[in-house]
Design a protein around this motif. Structure first.
Motif, PDB file in Angstrom:
ATOM      1  N   ILE A 194       0.844  -1.193   0.000  1.00  0.00           N
ATOM      2  CA  ILE A 194       0.000   0.000   0.000  1.00  0.00           C
ATOM      3  C   ILE A 194       0.881   1.246   0.000  1.00  0.00           C
ATOM      4  O   ILE A 194       2.015   1.223   0.473  1.00  0.00           O
ATOM      5  CB  ILE A 194      -0.959   0.036   1.215  1.00  0.00           C
ATOM      6  N   GLY A 195       0.349   2.326  -0.542  1.00  0.00           N
ATOM      7  CA  GLY A 195       1.071   3.585  -0.541  1.00  0.00           C
ATOM      8  C   GLY A 195       1.169   4.145   0.864  1.00  0.00           C
ATOM      9  O   GLY A 195       0.176   4.198   1.590  1.00  0.00           O
ATOM     10  N   MET A 196       2.383   4.542   1.252  1.00  0.00           N
ATOM     11  CA  MET A 196       2.605   5.091   2.580  1.00  0.00           C
ATOM     12  C   MET A 196       3.512   6.310   2.478  1.00  0.00           C
ATOM     13  O   MET A 196       4.359   6.396   1.593  1.00  0.00           O
ATOM     14  CB  MET A 196       3.268   4.050   3.480  1.00  0.00           C
ATOM     15  N   ALA A 197       3.309   7.235   3.428  1.00  0.00           N
ATOM     16  CA  ALA A 197       4.159   8.426   3.478  1.00  0.00           C
ATOM     17  C   ALA A 197       4.304   8.881   4.913  1.00  0.00           C
ATOM     18  O   ALA A 197       3.417   8.672   5.739  1.00  0.00           O
ATOM     19  CB  ALA A 197       3.547   9.545   2.640  1.00  0.00           C
ATOM     20  N   LEU A 198       5.423   9.514   5.187  1.00  0.00           N
ATOM     21  CA  LEU A 198       5.610  10.256   6.420  1.00  0.00           C
ATOM     22  C   LEU A 198       5.470  11.722   6.051  1.00  0.00           C
ATOM     23  O   LEU A 198       5.985  12.168   5.023  1.00  0.00           O
ATOM     24  CB  LEU A 198       6.990   9.983   7.024  1.00  0.00           C
ATOM     25  N   VAL A 199       4.757  12.460   6.901  1.00  0.00           N
ATOM     26  CA  VAL A 199       4.428  13.854   6.611  1.00  0.00           C
ATOM     27  C   VAL A 199       4.814  14.695   7.819  1.00  0.00           C
ATOM     28  O   VAL A 199       4.559  14.303   8.959  1.00  0.00           O
ATOM     29  CB  VAL A 199       2.910  13.991   6.326  1.00  0.00           C
ATOM     30  N   ASN A 200       5.424  15.873   7.585  1.00  0.00           N
ATOM     31  CA  ASN A 200       5.784  16.720   8.725  1.00  0.00           C
ATOM     32  C   ASN A 200       4.590  17.553   9.187  1.00  0.00           C
ATOM     33  O   ASN A 200       3.493  17.452   8.624  1.00  0.00           O
ATOM     34  CB  ASN A 200       7.014  17.577   8.420  1.00  0.00           C
ATOM     35  N   GLU A 201       4.806  18.371  10.221  1.00  0.00           N
ATOM     36  CA  GLU A 201       3.708  19.134  10.824  1.00  0.00           C
ATOM     37  C   GLU A 201       3.089  20.170   9.900  1.00  0.00           C
ATOM     38  O   GLU A 201       2.007  20.682  10.166  1.00  0.00           O
ATOM     39  CB  GLU A 201       4.182  19.803  12.125  1.00  0.00           C
ATOM     40  N   ASN A 202       3.755  20.471   8.782  1.00  0.00           N
ATOM     41  CA  ASN A 202       3.205  21.411   7.799  1.00  0.00           C
ATOM     42  C   ASN A 202       2.522  20.712   6.636  1.00  0.00           C
ATOM     43  O   ASN A 202       1.999  21.364   5.740  1.00  0.00           O
ATOM     44  CB  ASN A 202       4.310  22.326   7.269  1.00  0.00           C
ATOM     45  N   GLY A 203       2.564  19.381   6.638  1.00  0.00           N
ATOM     46  CA  GLY A 203       1.928  18.631   5.569  1.00  0.00           C
ATOM     47  C   GLY A 203       2.856  18.231   4.446  1.00  0.00           C
ATOM     48  O   GLY A 203       2.423  17.619   3.473  1.00  0.00           O
ATOM     49  N   GLU A 228       9.691  14.330  -6.542  1.00  0.00           N
ATOM     50  CA  GLU A 228       8.550  15.214  -6.797  1.00  0.00           C
ATOM     51  C   GLU A 228       7.621  15.264  -5.595  1.00  0.00           C
ATOM     52  O   GLU A 228       7.186  16.345  -5.175  1.00  0.00           O
ATOM     53  CB  GLU A 228       7.779  14.758  -8.033  1.00  0.00           C
ATOM     54  N   LEU A 229       7.302  14.098  -5.031  1.00  0.00           N
ATOM     55  CA  LEU A 229       6.382  14.070  -3.891  1.00  0.00           C
ATOM     56  C   LEU A 229       6.954  14.778  -2.675  1.00  0.00           C
ATOM     57  O   LEU A 229       6.230  15.464  -1.956  1.00  0.00           O
ATOM     58  CB  LEU A 229       6.011  12.633  -3.532  1.00  0.00           C
ATOM     59  N   THR A 230       8.247  14.614  -2.419  1.00  0.00           N
ATOM     60  CA  THR A 230       8.821  15.256  -1.240  1.00  0.00           C
ATOM     61  C   THR A 230       8.996  16.756  -1.417  1.00  0.00           C
ATOM     62  O   THR A 230       9.382  17.447  -0.481  1.00  0.00           O
ATOM     63  CB  THR A 230      10.157  14.588  -0.825  1.00  0.00           C
ATOM     64  N   ASN A 231       8.677  17.255  -2.578  1.00  0.00           N
ATOM     65  CA  ASN A 231       8.633  18.706  -2.799  1.00  0.00           C
ATOM     66  C   ASN A 231       7.204  19.240  -2.746  1.00  0.00           C
ATOM     67  O   ASN A 231       6.970  20.408  -3.051  1.00  0.00           O
ATOM     68  CB  ASN A 231       9.281  19.075  -4.138  1.00  0.00           C
ATOM     69  N   LEU A 232       6.263  18.369  -2.371  1.00  0.00           N
ATOM     70  CA  LEU A 232       4.855  18.756  -2.290  1.00  0.00           C
ATOM     71  C   LEU A 232       4.344  18.589  -0.868  1.00  0.00           C
ATOM     72  O   LEU A 232       4.966  17.928  -0.043  1.00  0.00           O
ATOM     73  CB  LEU A 232       4.013  17.861  -3.213  1.00  0.00           C
ATOM     74  N   THR A 233       3.193  19.182  -0.611  1.00  0.00           N
ATOM     75  CA  THR A 233       2.464  18.932   0.631  1.00  0.00           C
ATOM     76  C   THR A 233       1.220  18.130   0.282  1.00  0.00           C
ATOM     77  O   THR A 233       0.758  18.140  -0.865  1.00  0.00           O
ATOM     78  CB  THR A 233       2.029  20.238   1.315  1.00  0.00           C
ATOM     79  N   PHE A 234       0.681  17.443   1.292  1.00  0.00           N
ATOM     80  CA  PHE A 234      -0.555  16.699   1.020  1.00  0.00           C
ATOM     81  C   PHE A 234      -1.677  17.655   0.653  1.00  0.00           C
ATOM     82  O   PHE A 234      -2.587  17.302  -0.086  1.00  0.00           O
ATOM     83  CB  PHE A 234      -0.942  15.781   2.184  1.00  0.00           C
ATOM     84  N   GLN A 235      -1.618  18.894   1.148  1.00  0.00           N
ATOM     85  CA  GLN A 235      -2.651  19.870   0.826  1.00  0.00           C
ATOM     86  C   GLN A 235      -2.701  20.163  -0.670  1.00  0.00           C
ATOM     87  O   GLN A 235      -3.775  20.403  -1.225  1.00  0.00           O
ATOM     88  CB  GLN A 235      -2.406  21.189   1.581  1.00  0.00           C
ATOM     89  N   GLU A 236      -1.558  20.124  -1.321  1.00  0.00           N
ATOM     90  CA  GLU A 236      -1.486  20.444  -2.744  1.00  0.00           C
ATOM     91  C   GLU A 236      -2.109  19.373  -3.636  1.00  0.00           C
ATOM     92  O   GLU A 236      -2.526  19.683  -4.758  1.00  0.00           O
ATOM     93  CB  GLU A 236      -0.025  20.651  -3.172  1.00  0.00           C
ATOM     94  N   ILE A 237      -2.173  18.135  -3.151  1.00  0.00           N
ATOM     95  CA  ILE A 237      -2.690  17.069  -4.016  1.00  0.00           C
ATOM     96  C   ILE A 237      -3.931  16.379  -3.454  1.00  0.00           C
ATOM     97  O   ILE A 237      -4.409  15.411  -4.034  1.00  0.00           O
ATOM     98  CB  ILE A 237      -1.597  16.027  -4.347  1.00  0.00           C
ATOM     99  N   THR A 238      -4.472  16.905  -2.344  1.00  0.00           N
ATOM    100  CA  THR A 238      -5.695  16.336  -1.766  1.00  0.00           C
ATOM    101  C   THR A 238      -6.910  16.948  -2.440  1.00  0.00           C
ATOM    102  O   THR A 238      -6.966  18.164  -2.649  1.00  0.00           O
ATOM    103  CB  THR A 238      -5.757  16.601  -0.249  1.00  0.00           C
ATOM    104  N   HIS A 239      -7.880  16.133  -2.769  1.00  0.00           N
ATOM    105  CA  HIS A 239      -9.131  16.602  -3.362  1.00  0.00           C
ATOM    106  C   HIS A 239      -9.763  17.630  -2.424  1.00  0.00           C
ATOM    107  O   HIS A 239      -9.804  17.441  -1.206  1.00  0.00           O
ATOM    108  CB  HIS A 239     -10.068  15.414  -3.573  1.00  0.00           C
ATOM    109  N   ALA A 240     -10.290  18.702  -2.978  1.00  0.00           N
ATOM    110  CA  ALA A 240     -10.842  19.809  -2.189  1.00  0.00           C
ATOM    111  C   ALA A 240     -11.929  19.366  -1.210  1.00  0.00           C
ATOM    112  O   ALA A 240     -12.011  19.880  -0.096  1.00  0.00           O
ATOM    113  CB  ALA A 240     -11.382  20.893  -3.124  1.00  0.00           C
ATOM    114  N   GLU A 241     -12.741  18.402  -1.608  1.00  0.00           N
ATOM    115  CA  GLU A 241     -13.822  17.933  -0.733  1.00  0.00           C
ATOM    116  C   GLU A 241     -13.306  17.147   0.474  1.00  0.00           C
ATOM    117  O   GLU A 241     -14.035  16.949   1.437  1.00  0.00           O
ATOM    118  CB  GLU A 241     -14.809  17.076  -1.529  1.00  0.00           C
TER     119      GLU A 241
END
Length: 88
Positions: free
Chosen positions: A16-25, A44-57
């Motif tokens: 399964i896809g897994m990630a570690l995310v810091n306090e800023n996302g 590429e992913l480590t230059n992004l935040t989860f906020q940038e690729i999470t569906h708005a809903e």
């Protein structure tokens, strides 16, 4: 093999896809399965935040839980959400 090595092996080779995310996302560590699923390279992913690729809903509930986590109100959380792949 020590516990750290065990974790890294389990993380990297998880089906399964897994990630570690810091306090800023920001993604700080991602595994191959997540990269394959979303179509990004690890760099590429480590230059992004989860906020940038999470569906708005799905973003508001995620940010709510993240705020509680950062304030120490909860120890962890788990949600299902949608991400945008590199191709949109």
């Amino acid at each position: 093999m020590n516990l750290k090595d065990d974790f890294n092996t389990a993380f990297e080779f998880a089906a399964i896809g897994m990630a570690l995310v810091n306090e800023n996302g920001r993604f700080t560590k991602v595994n191959k399965s997540l990269c394959k699923l979303l179509g990004y390279t690890p760099e590429e992913l480590t230059n992004l935040t989860f906020q940038e690729i999470t569906h708005a809903e799905d973003l508001d509930i995620d940010l709510e839980f993240m705020g509680k986590l950062n304030k120490g109100e909860i120890d962890n959380y788990q949600i299902e959400k949608r991400y945008f792949t590199k191709s949109g």
